[in-house]
Scaffold this motif. Sequence first.
Motif: not given
Length: 219
Positions: A86-87, A89, A94, A126
């Motif tokens: 997910h971009q 996070f 993760h 991120r």
Amino acid sequence: MEGDAVVLAGEPVLRIRDVRKSYRRRPVLRGVSLDLHAGQLLGIVGENGAGKSTLLRILVGDLAADSGVVERVGVLGSCPQDTVLHQAFSIDQHLRFFQAAYGLDNLDRAFELLEQLRFGGYLHERVAALSGGTRQKLNLVLALMHDPKVLLLDEPYQGFDWETYLRFWDLAAALRDRGCAVLVVSHLAHDASRLDSLYRLREGVLRRTEQTGSEVVPG
């Protein structure tokens, strides 16, 4: 193969027998069979459209075969070609999400892998800010952090620089030595000598190849 030969004993941890799959009457897999044992590092190479992605989706359970048998013993780890990230996070987020998904007590193995791949310093970055190669490192860690016994890797070193590429093969050899069964799927046949065996998937048919150094002779 580099080093000593692997001695195979007992039943395979991944057993594939006569797997077939067609799309709209177009055969994609034409009776694929393969045995993968604990402590074995195998490769499958094939051009785009050869059926590699279809075979992997069947092996991980995302796609049903038309016929044939897939049997697996032990926990599965899978590193897809397209990262499951997910971009928004961070790497740390993760790891925490996957820790909960896997039911892990701690992240010791994940942090060990981060250090092996030399990107522990990016823990709070991120995903959107990471390079493609670093995203692929995270993708690999997420596939390995629960210590799987059967590991399926789809183009696992795409985006890696040369140093990370070499670390990947060191890691693959270490996993094999831990007793993990590792299957590397790629469209390239470089470094075939690092594998215990190499197979070529062509027009839906899987055949073992003969290896000479890093070159591959189609079987």
